[in-house]
Scaffold this motif. Structure first.
Motif, PDB file in Angstrom:
ATOM      1  N   ARG A 287       0.784  -1.358   0.070  1.00 48.19           N
ATOM      2  CA  ARG A 287       0.089  -0.026   0.074  1.00 48.19           C
ATOM      3  C   ARG A 287       0.946   1.175   0.055  1.00 48.19           C
ATOM      4  NH1 ARG A 287      -5.360   0.500   1.642  1.00 48.19           N
ATOM      5  NH2 ARG A 287      -6.065   2.335   1.758  1.00 48.19           N
ATOM      6  N   GLU A 288       1.903   1.404   0.754  1.00 48.56           N
ATOM      7  CA  GLU A 288       2.706   2.419   0.840  1.00 48.56           C
ATOM      8  C   GLU A 288       3.373   2.909  -0.447  1.00 48.56           C
ATOM      9  OE1 GLU A 288       2.932  -0.215   2.985  1.00 48.56           O
ATOM     10  OE2 GLU A 288       1.726   0.689   4.663  1.00 48.56           O
ATOM     11  N   LEU A 289       3.817   1.835  -0.844  1.00 52.12           N
ATOM     12  CA  LEU A 289       4.772   2.019  -2.385  1.00 52.12           C
ATOM     13  C   LEU A 289       3.641   2.506  -3.282  1.00 52.12           C
ATOM     14  CD1 LEU A 289       6.804   1.800  -4.262  1.00 52.12           C
ATOM     15  CD2 LEU A 289       6.371  -0.760  -4.509  1.00 52.12           C
ATOM     16  N   ALA A 290       2.641   1.949  -3.343  1.00 49.32           N
ATOM     17  CA  ALA A 290       1.453   2.238  -4.362  1.00 49.32           C
ATOM     18  C   ALA A 290       1.287   3.694  -3.980  1.00 49.32           C
ATOM     19  CB  ALA A 290       0.204   1.441  -4.393  1.00 49.32           C
ATOM     20  N   PHE A 291       1.005   4.173  -2.880  1.00 42.90           N
ATOM     21  CA  PHE A 291       0.592   5.465  -2.582  1.00 42.90           C
ATOM     22  C   PHE A 291       1.724   6.430  -3.157  1.00 42.90           C
ATOM     23  CE2 PHE A 291       0.200   9.216  -0.269  1.00 42.90           C
ATOM     24  CZ  PHE A 291      -1.150   9.660  -0.355  1.00 42.90           C
TER      25      PHE A 291
END
Length: 75
Positions: A48-52
């Motif tokens: 999630r953090e990378l996608a964001f």
């Protein structure tokens, strides 16, 4: 034209500067009204953090180029 600007195989987020440079290069051959910045594919398989971070960089680069053009023509 939908232009994929994120490398989903890359384990680090792109910088807004990198994406902005790619957008500006695309604008040399594609009119702004026809250019739609996008990821290369879905981000569902990324943490999630990378996608964001990747989407945030894409958004920031798009805002910069729109501001420089004085227009919101880029989708």
């Amino acid at each position: 034209m939908v232009l994929g600007l994120l490398d989903l195989a890359k384990p680090a987020p792109e910088t807004a500067d990198h994406i902005e440079a790619r957008l500006r290069a695309a604008l040399e051959v594609v009119p702004a009204a026809r250019l739609h910045p996008s990821s290369d594919c879905g981000l569902w398989h990324l943490p999630r953090e990378l996608a964001f971070a990747k989407i945030a960089a894409l958004g920031e680069a798009t805002r910069r180029v729109r501001a420089a053009l004085g227009s919101s023509n880029i989708a």
